[in-house]
Enzyme design. Structure first.
Site, PDB file in Angstrom:
ATOM      1  N   LYS A  23       0.829  -1.201   0.000  1.00  0.00           N
ATOM      2  CA  LYS A  23       0.000   0.000   0.000  1.00  0.00           C
ATOM      3  C   LYS A  23       0.866   1.255   0.000  1.00  0.00           C
ATOM      4  O   LYS A  23       1.735   1.418   0.857  1.00  0.00           O
ATOM      5  CB  LYS A  23      -0.910   0.016   1.232  1.00  0.00           C
ATOM      6  CG  LYS A  23      -1.759   1.296   1.349  1.00  0.00           C
ATOM      7  CD  LYS A  23      -2.379   1.406   2.724  1.00  0.00           C
ATOM      8  CE  LYS A  23      -3.119   2.730   2.921  1.00  0.00           C
ATOM      9  NZ  LYS A  23      -2.239   3.916   2.849  1.00  0.00           N
TER      10      LYS A  23
ATOM     11  N   LEU B  33      -4.923   0.220   7.115  1.00  0.00           N
ATOM     12  CA  LEU B  33      -3.728   1.028   7.281  1.00  0.00           C
ATOM     13  C   LEU B  33      -4.154   2.474   7.077  1.00  0.00           C
ATOM     14  O   LEU B  33      -4.943   2.771   6.163  1.00  0.00           O
ATOM     15  CB  LEU B  33      -2.650   0.650   6.262  1.00  0.00           C
ATOM     16  CG  LEU B  33      -1.675  -0.471   6.629  1.00  0.00           C
ATOM     17  CD1 LEU B  33      -0.760  -0.759   5.447  1.00  0.00           C
ATOM     18  CD2 LEU B  33      -0.863  -0.120   7.860  1.00  0.00           C
ATOM     19  N   ASP B  34      -3.632   3.367   7.899  1.00  0.00           N
ATOM     20  CA  ASP B  34      -4.024   4.769   7.812  1.00  0.00           C
ATOM     21  C   ASP B  34      -3.763   5.339   6.419  1.00  0.00           C
ATOM     22  O   ASP B  34      -2.908   4.855   5.669  1.00  0.00           O
ATOM     23  CB  ASP B  34      -3.267   5.601   8.844  1.00  0.00           C
ATOM     24  CG  ASP B  34      -3.736   5.332  10.266  1.00  0.00           C
ATOM     25  OD1 ASP B  34      -4.789   4.683  10.427  1.00  0.00           O
ATOM     26  OD2 ASP B  34      -3.039   5.763  11.209  1.00  0.00           O
ATOM     27  N   TRP B  35      -4.486   6.401   6.099  1.00  0.00           N
ATOM     28  CA  TRP B  35      -4.339   7.135   4.836  1.00  0.00           C
ATOM     29  C   TRP B  35      -2.882   7.447   4.535  1.00  0.00           C
ATOM     30  O   TRP B  35      -2.424   7.301   3.397  1.00  0.00           O
ATOM     31  CB  TRP B  35      -5.176   8.403   4.939  1.00  0.00           C
ATOM     32  CG  TRP B  35      -4.854   9.539   4.022  1.00  0.00           C
ATOM     33  CD1 TRP B  35      -4.060  10.615   4.293  1.00  0.00           C
ATOM     34  CD2 TRP B  35      -5.348   9.732   2.684  1.00  0.00           C
ATOM     35  NE1 TRP B  35      -4.027  11.470   3.215  1.00  0.00           N
ATOM     36  CE2 TRP B  35      -4.810  10.950   2.208  1.00  0.00           C
ATOM     37  CE3 TRP B  35      -6.183   9.004   1.845  1.00  0.00           C
ATOM     38  CZ2 TRP B  35      -5.074  11.448   0.944  1.00  0.00           C
ATOM     39  CZ3 TRP B  35      -6.448   9.499   0.572  1.00  0.00           C
ATOM     40  CH2 TRP B  35      -5.904  10.706   0.131  1.00  0.00           C
TER      41      TRP B  35
ATOM     42  N   ALA C 101      -0.193   5.971   5.949  1.00  0.00           N
ATOM     43  CA  ALA C 101       0.708   4.854   6.258  1.00  0.00           C
ATOM     44  C   ALA C 101       0.896   4.003   5.006  1.00  0.00           C
ATOM     45  O   ALA C 101       0.079   4.022   4.080  1.00  0.00           O
ATOM     46  CB  ALA C 101       0.146   4.010   7.394  1.00  0.00           C
TER      47      ALA C 101
END
Length: 248
Positions: free
Chosen positions: A68, A102-104, A106
């Site tokens: 990602k 997963l955070d925006w 990260a």
């Protein structure tokens, strides 16, 4: 098979979300709205629909590893039109959904699958599947701060589970850590850092259970091998068995 489990195995949502859909009257079995959570269905004989759409079990199970990038959402779709992880699955014909988040901002290892049962177990806190991150924090942590992170940090939900924390590189104004978590509270790493006065600057996940990101390029994905999927299942069942032993 229980109705909520059938919907989860079809890859539409987690069991919990499926239960909410059932309670909200969004699910029909053979044309009849079903709101009872204990309802069972026969996948070979019964027709199940969610919001009018026929639900079927996948003919094959897929588990995908995506590297990602930062600045995209871990979701199937975004009403505001922002980039999502699904934008990076070019060439994949099977419908899959993300395992956890997963955070925006990260990056790193993200699993996606159409196997709702496996996804549910990987995300459920009872199994405690470890997730490993490289984390950059502002400043240089003291021994007391690192010990507090390892013991558990008090957040709104309570005290976090013990974490494994190792310093891997120090700079004048920041420090890189390797952090292993066995739970997945909302924005947990950032909130733990904030509580310890160690603002988090970067988060990069390098492993989800036994699956390591390795050299997979940013924005690229690959299918897990059957051996890797078997290892994921073994980790889940091993964690559950360990809990049973400790609770005896």
């Amino acid at each position: 098979m229980r109705l909520h489990k059938f919907i989860a195995q079809a890859g539409l949502a987690s069991r919990r979300t499926a239960e909410r859909w059932i309670a909200a009257g969004r699910v029909r079995v053979n044309g009849v709205v079903m709101t009872k959570l204990g309802t069972t269905v026969d996948p070979r004989r019964d027709e199940v629909r969610v919001d009018g759409r026929v639900v079927e079990l996948p003919s094959s199970q897929e588990v995908i590893l995506l590297h990602k990038p930062r600045w995209c959402l871990t979701t199937v779709r975004d009403p505001r039109g922002r980039p999502t992880v699904m934008d990076y699955l070019q060439g994949l014909s099977t419908r899959v959904f993300p395992v956890g988040r997963l955070d925006w901002d990260a990056s790193g290892a993200l699993l996606l699958t159409n196997d709702g049962e496996l996804a549910n177990r990987l995300m459920h806190p009872r199994y405690g599947v470890p997730k490993v991150y490289r984390v950059e924090v502002q400043g240089v942590p003291t021994g007391d701060q690192l010990d507090a992170w390892r013991r558990g940090v008090r957040l709104k939900e309570g005290v976090t589970a013990p974490a494994e924390v190792e310093v891997v590189r120090r700079f004048a104004t920041s420090t890189w850590l390797v952090v292993t978590l066995h739970q997945g509270w909302y924005r947990q790493i950032k909130r733990m850092g904030h509580a310890l006065e160690l603002p988090v600057l970067n988060i990069h996940r390098i492993a989800y259970g036994p699956i390591r990101l390795g050299r997979l390029p940013v924005g690229q994905w690959r299918r897990l091998s059957q051996q890797e999927v078997s290892r994921l299942r073994q980790v889940v069942m091993g964690a559950l068995e360990n809990r049973r032993v400790h609770n005896v």
